[in-house]
Structure formats: structure tokens, C-alpha cells
Motif scaffolding. Structure first.
Motif: not given
Length: 226
Positions: A120, A128, A131-132, A135
Motif C-alpha cells: 500500500q 499518500a 484514506e490511503e 487503509r
């Protein structure tokens, strides 16, 4: 490219067992072991591992002191479970904490989660968004402690995953079942779990009869940085 792992463990026998556990997990390779903090410092400099599996009890000094010095991603593997040590480990930068004794499946869960987390955040030039980042944090811990579902075999799960990884093109449950000599329904259950975990991609293929067939393909994670 495989994720390169350094094992830091004072007990030589335990280090060998942990190395065997790591080598069973697809996408990981043990590049070295160290049995003291001093030796670990040298190995980190020489080998530049992606991930360090670190014990707390080391001759002469604690694993926590070493953790504060090294920059590699680290997971603690230790029998120490008092809350102050656990908090200190996370404060010092540990990404996860696994208490001994643990099973191969327990460690495999943490390693698989780490691989998803790393994937990720694998693009060095990418900024990033929140949200990233959220996650990535969820991926690091969302399977902790769940173990192999009741009625499932960790060995079969690993064989199905490895068989899927070897196929460049999407395959059906029937094809995996035939390759492994297991029932189609069994292959279907494990493939479904891989898809739910994000390790496989599932699509539908419509044949001549019009009935859709599930097709599975191993999720292509971004290449790991050396």
C-alpha cells in the motif's frame, strides 16, 4: 522481489524454527540471523533487510534498545507481554507484536498483513492521502489473531495460494482442484478466502452455456523496493 527478513533471536534453535516459518510464507525470504544485539547491528548494516523479527531478550541488552537504533521495519517476537514493554515497543517503532509461543499460522498472518501494508505504501514518489494511510494501517492489523477459520487447513490454504501464484492467467477452482488433487468445492472455499483477503482477484467468465464461472488471479502487488 521477495521481502528480505533478518531474524534476531538469542536461542539458535528458536531462530531456526522462526526461519522455517518465514520461508513457508510466499513472498518472504530469510537473509540472515543474529543472536546478539551487536551481531544484529552488523547484519542490519551488511544485509539492509526489509523486515527485522526481533526478540526482546538478547545477551547484554534488550531488544527494545536495539529497536530504537535500527531503521528497518520491525515486528517483535518475544515472550515478554507486560503492558509497559508492549507500549514501549510500539513507541519505539515496532509495527506489530507477537507473543511466544506462537504457531506458524500466527506468524504467517502477521507477515501477510505486513506485505499488504508495504504494498500500500510502496511507491516512493507518491504522496499518500489520508484514506490511503488509514487503509495501510488497517491492513497491518486487520487479520491479527483470527487464525485459520474452523474447518480449514493452513497447509491446504498455503498450497492453494502457491498454486494460484504460479498461474499468470486467471484460473478456475476446477483447475486449481485438478492441479492439487483436491475437491473443487474445497478449492473454491480457499480461493474465495484469498479474494476476500485481497490476495486474489475474482472475476466472472461467461461460457457457451451462459452460466458464469468464477475466475481467480493472484493480486499483483507493486514491486518491493530493494
Amino acid at each position: 522481489m521477495r521481502i528480505r527478513v533478518l531474524i534476531v533471536e538469542d536461542d539458535i534453535r528458536v531462530a531456526r524454527v522462526n526461519a522455517d516459518y518465514v520461508e513457508r510464507v510466499p513472498g518472504f525470504a530469510v537473509v540472515g540471523t543474529a543472536h546478539t544485539a551487536a551481531e544484529a547491528r552488523v547484519r542490519v548494516q551488511e544485509l539492509a533487510p526489509d523486515l527485522v523479527l526481533l526478540d526482546h531478550y538478547l545477551p547484554g541488552e534488550s531488544g527494545l534498545r536495539l529497536l530504537r537504533e535500527i531503521s528497518a521495519d520491525t515486528i517483535m517476537l518475544t515472550a515478554v507481554s507486560d503492558t509497559s514493554t508492549v507500549r514501549a515497543a510500539f513507541a519505539a517503532g515496532a509495527l506489530n507484536y507477537l507473543v511466544k509461543p506462537f504457531t506458524a499460522e500466527d506468524l504467517a498472518e502477521r507477515l501477510a498483513a505486513y506485505a499488504r501494508y508495504r504494498a500500500q505504501l510502496s511507491s516512493p514518489d507518491h504522496t499518500a492521502n489520508q484514506e490511503e494511510i488509514d487503509r495501510a494501517v488497517r491492513l497491518l492489523h486487520d487479520k491479527d489473531g483470527k487464525g485459520t477459520p474452523k474447518g480449514r487447513s493452513a497447509v491446504t490454504a498455503r498450497l492453494v495460494a502457491e498454486a494460484l501464484r504460479q498461474h499468470r492467467e486467471p484460473v478456475s477452482a476446477s483447475e486449481i482442484a485438478q492441479a492439487l488433487g483436491i475437491a473443487r468445492a474445497t478449492a473454491q472455499r480457499y480461493l474465495t478466502t484469498l479474494a476476500e483477503d485481497g490476495r486474489a482477484i475474482m472475476n466472472l467468465r461467461y461460457g457457451a452455456t451462459g452460466r458464469p464461472e468464477h475466475q481467480y488471479q493472484w493480486a499483483q502487488l507493486p514491486a518491493q523496493q530493494p
